[in-house]
Design a protein around this motif. Structure first.
Motif, PDB file in Angstrom:
ATOM      1  N   LEU A  86       1.168  -1.463   0.127  1.00  0.00           N
ATOM      2  CA  LEU A  86       0.082   0.294  -0.041  1.00  0.00           C
ATOM      3  C   LEU A  86       1.060   1.091  -0.135  1.00  0.00           C
ATOM      4  O   LEU A  86       1.725   1.040   0.627  1.00  0.00           O
ATOM      5  N   PRO A  87       0.467   2.363  -0.736  1.00  0.00           N
ATOM      6  CA  PRO A  87       1.342   3.791  -0.281  1.00  0.00           C
ATOM      7  C   PRO A  87       1.566   3.950   0.249  1.00  0.00           C
ATOM      8  O   PRO A  87       2.443   4.171   0.694  1.00  0.00           O
ATOM      9  N   ARG A  88       1.270   4.055   1.549  1.00  0.00           N
ATOM     10  CA  ARG A  88       1.130   4.083   2.901  1.00  0.00           C
ATOM     11  C   ARG A  88       2.543   3.629   3.881  1.00  0.00           C
ATOM     12  O   ARG A  88       3.178   3.726   4.843  1.00  0.00           O
ATOM     13  N   LYS A  89       2.140   2.475   3.085  1.00  0.00           N
ATOM     14  CA  LYS A  89       3.321   1.279   3.908  1.00  0.00           C
ATOM     15  C   LYS A  89       4.687   0.763   3.168  1.00  0.00           C
ATOM     16  O   LYS A  89       5.779   1.314   3.273  1.00  0.00           O
ATOM     17  N   ARG A  90       5.273   2.047   1.634  1.00  0.00           N
ATOM     18  CA  ARG A  90       6.198   1.935   1.703  1.00  0.00           C
ATOM     19  C   ARG A  90       7.486   3.142   1.881  1.00  0.00           C
ATOM     20  O   ARG A  90       6.832   4.559   2.453  1.00  0.00           O
ATOM     21  N   PRO A  91       8.660   3.473   1.668  1.00  0.00           N
ATOM     22  CA  PRO A  91       9.292   4.201   2.293  1.00  0.00           C
ATOM     23  C   PRO A  91       9.400   6.353   1.979  1.00  0.00           C
ATOM     24  O   PRO A  91       9.635   6.407   2.447  1.00  0.00           O
ATOM     25  N   CYS A 125       6.353   7.575 -13.881  1.00  0.00           N
ATOM     26  CA  CYS A 125       6.437   6.906 -12.908  1.00  0.00           C
ATOM     27  C   CYS A 125       6.009   7.416 -11.640  1.00  0.00           C
ATOM     28  O   CYS A 125       5.700   6.269 -10.419  1.00  0.00           O
ATOM     29  N   GLY A 126       5.894   7.920 -11.528  1.00  0.00           N
ATOM     30  CA  GLY A 126       5.889   8.370  -9.940  1.00  0.00           C
ATOM     31  C   GLY A 126       6.486   8.341  -9.000  1.00  0.00           C
ATOM     32  O   GLY A 126       7.573   7.910  -8.456  1.00  0.00           O
ATOM     33  N   THR A 127       6.078   7.148  -7.987  1.00  0.00           N
ATOM     34  CA  THR A 127       6.332   6.595  -7.123  1.00  0.00           C
ATOM     35  C   THR A 127       6.564   5.435  -6.985  1.00  0.00           C
ATOM     36  O   THR A 127       7.080   5.299  -6.505  1.00  0.00           O
ATOM     37  N   GLY A 128       6.449   4.849  -8.880  1.00  0.00           N
ATOM     38  CA  GLY A 128       6.518   3.690  -8.958  1.00  0.00           C
ATOM     39  C   GLY A 128       5.592   2.555  -8.515  1.00  0.00           C
ATOM     40  O   GLY A 128       6.032   0.922  -8.730  1.00  0.00           O
ATOM     41  N   SER A 129       4.469   2.637  -8.183  1.00  0.00           N
ATOM     42  CA  SER A 129       3.150   2.108  -8.025  1.00  0.00           C
ATOM     43  C   SER A 129       3.341   0.773  -9.321  1.00  0.00           C
ATOM     44  O   SER A 129       3.216  -0.581  -8.525  1.00  0.00           O
ATOM     45  N   LEU A 130       3.329   1.352 -10.529  1.00  0.00           N
ATOM     46  CA  LEU A 130       2.961   0.660 -11.821  1.00  0.00           C
ATOM     47  C   LEU A 130       4.548  -0.584 -11.865  1.00  0.00           C
ATOM     48  O   LEU A 130       4.819  -2.048 -11.982  1.00  0.00           O
ATOM     49  N   TRP A 155      12.760  14.576  -7.845  1.00  0.00           N
ATOM     50  CA  TRP A 155      12.807  14.132  -6.571  1.00  0.00           C
ATOM     51  C   TRP A 155      11.309  12.546  -6.376  1.00  0.00           C
ATOM     52  O   TRP A 155      11.826  12.018  -5.985  1.00  0.00           O
ATOM     53  N   MET A 156      10.664  12.301  -7.745  1.00  0.00           N
ATOM     54  CA  MET A 156       9.666  11.411  -7.760  1.00  0.00           C
ATOM     55  C   MET A 156      10.648  10.090  -8.073  1.00  0.00           C
ATOM     56  O   MET A 156      10.042   8.883  -7.920  1.00  0.00           O
ATOM     57  N   VAL A 157      11.706  10.450  -8.949  1.00  0.00           N
ATOM     58  CA  VAL A 157      12.403   9.423  -9.437  1.00  0.00           C
ATOM     59  C   VAL A 157      13.141   8.868  -8.802  1.00  0.00           C
ATOM     60  O   VAL A 157      13.295   7.626  -8.612  1.00  0.00           O
ATOM     61  N   ARG A 158      13.783   9.763  -7.494  1.00  0.00           N
ATOM     62  CA  ARG A 158      14.313   9.253  -6.735  1.00  0.00           C
ATOM     63  C   ARG A 158      13.738   7.738  -5.611  1.00  0.00           C
ATOM     64  O   ARG A 158      13.933   7.264  -4.622  1.00  0.00           O
ATOM     65  N   GLY A 159      12.424   9.309  -5.328  1.00  0.00           N
ATOM     66  CA  GLY A 159      11.863   8.141  -4.357  1.00  0.00           C
ATOM     67  C   GLY A 159      11.411   6.655  -4.972  1.00  0.00           C
ATOM     68  O   GLY A 159      11.083   5.650  -4.212  1.00  0.00           O
ATOM     69  N   SER A 160      10.830   7.155  -6.535  1.00  0.00           N
ATOM     70  CA  SER A 160      10.471   5.970  -6.832  1.00  0.00           C
ATOM     71  C   SER A 160      11.567   4.806  -7.246  1.00  0.00           C
ATOM     72  O   SER A 160      11.449   2.920  -6.145  1.00  0.00           O
ATOM     73  N   LYS A 161      13.073   4.853  -7.103  1.00  0.00           N
ATOM     74  CA  LYS A 161      14.010   4.221  -6.940  1.00  0.00           C
ATOM     75  C   LYS A 161      14.406   3.464  -5.446  1.00  0.00           C
ATOM     76  O   LYS A 161      14.745   2.108  -5.835  1.00  0.00           O
ATOM     77  N   ILE A 162      13.638   4.126  -4.640  1.00  0.00           N
ATOM     78  CA  ILE A 162      13.381   4.229  -2.859  1.00  0.00           C
ATOM     79  C   ILE A 162      12.548   3.054  -3.144  1.00  0.00           C
ATOM     80  O   ILE A 162      13.328   1.549  -2.490  1.00  0.00           O
ATOM     81  N   ASN A 163      11.358   3.093  -3.457  1.00  0.00           N
ATOM     82  CA  ASN A 163      10.100   2.384  -3.242  1.00  0.00           C
ATOM     83  C   ASN A 163      10.652   0.731  -4.032  1.00  0.00           C
ATOM     84  O   ASN A 163      10.153  -0.213  -3.479  1.00  0.00           O
ATOM     85  N   ARG A 198      13.600  -0.414  -4.902  1.00  0.00           N
ATOM     86  CA  ARG A 198      14.933  -1.501  -3.992  1.00  0.00           C
ATOM     87  C   ARG A 198      14.248  -1.503  -2.777  1.00  0.00           C
ATOM     88  O   ARG A 198      14.459  -2.941  -2.099  1.00  0.00           O
ATOM     89  N   TYR A 199      13.158  -1.088  -1.921  1.00  0.00           N
ATOM     90  CA  TYR A 199      12.916  -1.781  -1.275  1.00  0.00           C
ATOM     91  C   TYR A 199      11.989  -2.786  -1.490  1.00  0.00           C
ATOM     92  O   TYR A 199      12.068  -4.190  -0.488  1.00  0.00           O
ATOM     93  N   PHE A 200      11.260  -3.428  -2.877  1.00  0.00           N
ATOM     94  CA  PHE A 200      11.320  -4.185  -2.558  1.00  0.00           C
ATOM     95  C   PHE A 200      11.712  -5.639  -3.336  1.00  0.00           C
ATOM     96  O   PHE A 200      10.774  -6.415  -4.304  1.00  0.00           O
ATOM     97  N   GLY A 201      12.836  -5.025  -3.496  1.00  0.00           N
ATOM     98  CA  GLY A 201      13.944  -5.660  -3.963  1.00  0.00           C
ATOM     99  C   GLY A 201      14.155  -5.834  -5.580  1.00  0.00           C
ATOM    100  O   GLY A 201      13.783  -7.153  -6.119  1.00  0.00           O
ATOM    101  N   ILE A 202      13.410  -4.889  -6.104  1.00  0.00           N
ATOM    102  CA  ILE A 202      13.687  -4.714  -7.863  1.00  0.00           C
ATOM    103  C   ILE A 202      14.633  -4.175  -8.292  1.00  0.00           C
ATOM    104  O   ILE A 202      14.133  -2.913  -7.931  1.00  0.00           O
ATOM    105  N   GLU A 203      14.955  -3.868  -8.592  1.00  0.00           N
ATOM    106  CA  GLU A 203      16.380  -3.177  -9.797  1.00  0.00           C
ATOM    107  C   GLU A 203      15.695  -3.189 -10.516  1.00  0.00           C
ATOM    108  O   GLU A 203      15.696  -3.368 -11.571  1.00  0.00           O
ATOM    109  N   PRO A 204      15.924  -1.575 -11.646  1.00  0.00           N
ATOM    110  CA  PRO A 204      15.245  -0.742 -12.588  1.00  0.00           C
ATOM    111  C   PRO A 204      16.188  -1.142 -13.626  1.00  0.00           C
ATOM    112  O   PRO A 204      17.153  -1.429 -14.090  1.00  0.00           O
ATOM    113  N   VAL A 205      16.231  -1.071 -14.496  1.00  0.00           N
ATOM    114  CA  VAL A 205      16.791  -1.633 -15.617  1.00  0.00           C
ATOM    115  C   VAL A 205      17.693   0.297 -16.385  1.00  0.00           C
ATOM    116  O   VAL A 205      18.606   0.351 -16.752  1.00  0.00           O
TER     117      VAL A 205
END
Length: 344
Positions: free
Chosen positions: A168-173, A205-210, A229-237, A239-246
């Motif tokens: 859920l969005p509020r559970k993400r860093p 991409c915003g916060t990276g939900s999709l 700042w959205m890109v930085r936040g998306s990258k944080i989210n 990696r929090y779920f173990g996903i490394e973007p290409v």
């Protein structure tokens, strides 16, 4: 092939049917939709589709092998139960339980607990050595009352109750109030007929939900946003779920730095909680459609969300995209999302 029924979570009246259809299609599973009921789809298909659909679909809660389909009348249910060949379906010397769900107040005249008890007694009398275990049964017989009809099935698969809770969005860093709910994001990824291993692009991409949902399905993910700042936040989210973007970059979606993606799945900015950087949403999406066709391959799918008032179908078709389907999701009084699917 067997008859299965799929029970949906009920957030939307039509999206779950479309998502299930899209998943079965992209997984190469033969199927025939027999009937659409409130929060239930009856489908003639392979048994393997139960695990696949329940695991992959956002809105499928439970999958069952259909044993009985009749009118929601006590006599019809009990008589039909007596005619079922239980041999080979329920194993001797194991345990079972019976549960009956009433969807949206269906068949209020029926006593659900009485039906459960009577079905249970029939099973005990017919299957040697089987015992009732209401806490941790080996097998579950699940009845569903919906639209004046009754379905009884052997449960094959069930989605964990909290499967989307941790995303859920509020559970993400990194949080932003305009972020998509993970269920809707997963549904959009599925509507795009996404396959494991494909490259998925979200240019807003915003916060990276999709990207999170696509990544958790085993896809390679690319993303961009015009706000750093959205890109930085998306990258944080991610990696929090173990996903490394290409690739995850700061870029204008209408001037994308990417040259190829198998699928484009996106939720462009609109509404009170998002900014379109001085452009109208309509103008932004017009520019987006004028460029995105060069990134998608022929027959590649695009799934996006837009305000209902934008008439996204007309914009997409004007740039040569084939419109496949769309669904409307109410957000609040001044915003209804249109989830639209196109093919390049």
């Amino acid at each position: 092939m067997a008859v299965l029924f799929f029970i949906f979570s009920g957030e939307h009246p039509t999206l779950p049917f479309a998502e299930l259809k899209a998943v079965l299609e992209v997984e190469g599973i033969k199927f025939e939709t027999l009937q659409k009921l409130t929060q239930v789809s009856r489908v003639k298909t392979d048994l393997t589709s139960a695990d696949i659909a329940t695991t992959r679909c956002a809105m499928v809660k439970i999958s069952c092998l259909e044993l009985l389909h009749c009118q929601a009348e006590h006599h019809s249910i009990i008589q039909g139960m007596k005619e079922i060949k239980l041999e080979g379906l329920l194993h001797p010397n194991r345990s079972f339980a019976v549960r009956v769900k009433r969807i949206r107040g269906s068949a209020p005249h029926l006593d659900v607990e009485k039906i459960e008890r009577e079905i249970g007694r029939i099973v005990v009398s017919r299957v040697r050595g089987i015992k009732v275990n209401l806490e941790k049964p080996s097998e579950m017989l699940l009845g569903v009352l919906t639209d004046k009809e009754f379905l009884l099935g052997l449960k094959l698969a069930e989605k964990p109750v909290k499967s989307f809770f941790e995303r859920l969005p509020r559970k993400r860093p990194f949080f932003h109030p305009a972020a998509l709910h993970p269920k809707l994001a997963r549904c959009m990824v599925n509507l795009a007929r996404t396959r494991r291993g494909q490259t998925i692009l979200d240019p807003f991409c915003g916060t990276g939900s999709l990207l999170i949902e696509a990544g958790m399905m085993g896809c390679q993910v690319l993303g961009s946003d015009i706000k750093s700042w959205m890109v930085r936040g998306s990258k944080i989210n991610l990696r929090y779920f173990g996903i490394e973007p290409v690739g995850l970059v700061v870029a204008d979606a209408c001037k994308p730095p990417f040259t190829y993606a198998d699928r484009v799945i996106t939720d462009p900015p609109y509404g009170r909680l998002a900014t379109t950087v001085g452009q109208t949403t309509s103008k932004l999406l017009t520019k987006f459609f004028s460029t995105i066709g060069k990134i998608l391959p022929k027959e590649g799918y695009l799934c996006l969300a837009a305000p209902r008032t934008i008439k996204i179908r007309e914009i997409g078709e004007s740039y040569g995209f084939k419109f496949i389907e769309s669904y409307f999701v109410y957000v609040h009084r001044s915003l209804t999302r249109e989830i639209a699917v196109f093919k390049n």
